[in-house]
Design a protein around this motif. Structure first.
Motif, PDB file in Angstrom:
ATOM      1  N   ALA A 110      -2.732  25.127  34.164  1.00  0.00           N
ATOM      2  CA  ALA A 110      -3.133  25.997  33.048  1.00  0.00           C
ATOM      3  C   ALA A 110      -1.902  26.531  32.318  1.00  0.00           C
ATOM      4  CB  ALA A 110      -4.004  27.139  33.556  1.00  0.00           C
ATOM      5  N   GLU A 111      -0.900  26.936  33.073  1.00  0.00           N
ATOM      6  CA  GLU A 111       0.344  27.439  32.487  1.00  0.00           C
ATOM      7  C   GLU A 111       1.041  26.342  31.687  1.00  0.00           C
ATOM      8  OE1 GLU A 111       3.190  30.181  31.425  1.00  0.00           O
ATOM      9  OE2 GLU A 111       1.324  30.571  32.498  1.00  0.00           O
ATOM     10  N   LEU A 112       1.030  25.129  32.221  1.00  0.00           N
ATOM     11  CA  LEU A 112       1.636  23.995  31.522  1.00  0.00           C
ATOM     12  C   LEU A 112       0.916  23.727  30.204  1.00  0.00           C
ATOM     13  CD1 LEU A 112       3.667  21.678  31.478  1.00  0.00           C
ATOM     14  CD2 LEU A 112       2.042  20.330  32.799  1.00  0.00           C
ATOM     15  N   GLU A 113      -0.405  23.771  30.213  1.00  0.00           N
ATOM     16  CA  GLU A 113      -1.174  23.555  28.988  1.00  0.00           C
ATOM     17  C   GLU A 113      -0.871  24.650  27.961  1.00  0.00           C
ATOM     18  OE1 GLU A 113      -5.269  23.212  30.106  1.00  0.00           O
ATOM     19  OE2 GLU A 113      -4.939  21.328  31.179  1.00  0.00           O
ATOM     20  N   LYS A 114      -0.761  25.888  28.424  1.00  0.00           N
ATOM     21  CA  LYS A 114      -0.427  26.997  27.538  1.00  0.00           C
ATOM     22  C   LYS A 114       0.959  26.783  26.928  1.00  0.00           C
ATOM     23  CE  LYS A 114       0.367  31.957  27.606  1.00  0.00           C
ATOM     24  NZ  LYS A 114       0.530  33.141  28.431  1.00  0.00           N
ATOM     25  N   THR A 115       1.903  26.362  27.743  1.00  0.00           N
ATOM     26  CA  THR A 115       3.260  26.107  27.266  1.00  0.00           C
ATOM     27  C   THR A 115       3.275  24.963  26.257  1.00  0.00           C
ATOM     28  OG1 THR A 115       4.155  26.886  29.368  1.00  0.00           O
ATOM     29  CG2 THR A 115       5.625  25.579  27.988  1.00  0.00           C
ATOM     30  N   ARG A 116       2.480  23.921  26.493  1.00  0.00           N
ATOM     31  CA  ARG A 116       2.386  22.811  25.538  1.00  0.00           C
ATOM     32  C   ARG A 116       1.848  23.293  24.190  1.00  0.00           C
ATOM     33  NH1 ARG A 116      -0.265  18.279  29.416  1.00  0.00           N
ATOM     34  NH2 ARG A 116       1.617  17.718  30.546  1.00  0.00           N
ATOM     35  N   ASP A 117       0.821  24.164  24.232  1.00  0.00           N
ATOM     36  CA  ASP A 117       0.254  24.703  22.992  1.00  0.00           C
ATOM     37  C   ASP A 117       1.295  25.528  22.235  1.00  0.00           C
ATOM     38  OD1 ASP A 117      -2.159  23.491  23.611  1.00  0.00           O
ATOM     39  OD2 ASP A 117      -3.088  25.341  24.396  1.00  0.00           O
ATOM     40  N   GLU A 118       2.028  26.363  22.978  1.00  0.00           N
ATOM     41  CA  GLU A 118       3.073  27.168  22.347  1.00  0.00           C
ATOM     42  C   GLU A 118       4.157  26.280  21.748  1.00  0.00           C
ATOM     43  OE1 GLU A 118       4.418  29.797  25.419  1.00  0.00           O
ATOM     44  OE2 GLU A 118       2.645  31.066  25.292  1.00  0.00           O
ATOM     45  N   LEU A 119       4.498  25.217  22.458  1.00  0.00           N
ATOM     46  CA  LEU A 119       5.497  24.281  21.958  1.00  0.00           C
ATOM     47  C   LEU A 119       5.019  23.608  20.672  1.00  0.00           C
ATOM     48  CD1 LEU A 119       8.173  22.779  22.297  1.00  0.00           C
ATOM     49  CD2 LEU A 119       6.989  21.149  23.756  1.00  0.00           C
ATOM     50  N   ALA A 120       3.756  23.231  20.625  1.00  0.00           N
ATOM     51  CA  ALA A 120       3.200  22.614  19.420  1.00  0.00           C
ATOM     52  C   ALA A 120       3.251  23.592  18.244  1.00  0.00           C
ATOM     53  CB  ALA A 120       1.772  22.150  19.672  1.00  0.00           C
ATOM     54  N   GLU A 121       2.887  24.857  18.493  1.00  0.00           N
ATOM     55  CA  GLU A 121       2.950  25.862  17.428  1.00  0.00           C
ATOM     56  C   GLU A 121       4.382  26.071  16.950  1.00  0.00           C
ATOM     57  OE1 GLU A 121       1.136  29.575  18.551  1.00  0.00           O
ATOM     58  OE2 GLU A 121      -0.664  28.567  19.298  1.00  0.00           O
ATOM     59  N   THR A 122       5.304  26.146  17.886  1.00  0.00           N
ATOM     60  CA  THR A 122       6.707  26.341  17.541  1.00  0.00           C
ATOM     61  C   THR A 122       7.237  25.160  16.738  1.00  0.00           C
ATOM     62  OG1 THR A 122       7.022  27.657  19.530  1.00  0.00           O
ATOM     63  CG2 THR A 122       9.005  26.799  18.487  1.00  0.00           C
ATOM     64  N   LYS A 123       6.835  23.949  17.132  1.00  0.00           N
ATOM     65  CA  LYS A 123       7.259  22.752  16.402  1.00  0.00           C
ATOM     66  C   LYS A 123       6.722  22.779  14.972  1.00  0.00           C
ATOM     67  CE  LYS A 123       7.337  17.712  16.639  1.00  0.00           C
ATOM     68  NZ  LYS A 123       7.128  17.575  15.210  1.00  0.00           N
ATOM     69  N   GLU A 124       5.477  23.213  14.798  1.00  0.00           N
ATOM     70  CA  GLU A 124       4.909  23.317  13.454  1.00  0.00           C
ATOM     71  C   GLU A 124       5.692  24.324  12.612  1.00  0.00           C
ATOM     72  OE1 GLU A 124       0.751  24.234  13.709  1.00  0.00           O
ATOM     73  OE2 GLU A 124       0.301  22.429  14.864  1.00  0.00           O
ATOM     74  N   GLU A 125       6.034  25.464  13.209  1.00  0.00           N
ATOM     75  CA  GLU A 125       6.815  26.474  12.494  1.00  0.00           C
ATOM     76  C   GLU A 125       8.192  25.932  12.121  1.00  0.00           C
ATOM     77  OE1 GLU A 125       7.038  30.071  14.782  1.00  0.00           O
ATOM     78  OE2 GLU A 125       4.851  30.272  14.872  1.00  0.00           O
TER      79      GLU A 125
END
Length: 102
Positions: free
Chosen positions: A20-35
């Protein structure tokens, strides 16, 4: 290596938490990449947009302001060093005066 049922269950729960933590980190990484991509596009657009006369004047003013700030910083550093030297000299003179009057 065999483990007890309780230990196995605890390991499974920890694994689920880690996933679950890994999935959350992946989502945050995707958002950061978009920014980051958005910021890169904005910078690219700014770099390739034509510069107006007003912007050229502002850039020149900013450059002069930065040069003045650097000159003031250098001057402040010199004055601080002189102030420290004067303080040490005054301290030494006061010490000598105390010794002479004692």
């Amino acid at each position: 290596m065999p483990v007890s049922g309780r230990r196995y269950k605890a390991l499974q729960q920890q694994h689920e938490l880690d996933v679950a933590e890994l999935e959350k980190t992946r989502d945050e990484l995707a958002e950061t990449k978009e920014e980051l991509d958005s910021c890169r596009k904005a910078v690219t657009d700014l770099l390739h947009s034509p510069v107006t006369t007003a912007e050229q004047r502002l850039r020149a003013d900013l450059r002069r302001s930065e040069e003045a700030r650097e000159a003031l910083d250098t001057r402040i550093t010199v004055l601080q060093a002189a102030n420290e030297g004067a303080y040490r000299e005054a301290y030494d003179l006061a010490k000598i005066a105390r010794e002479v009057t004692a």
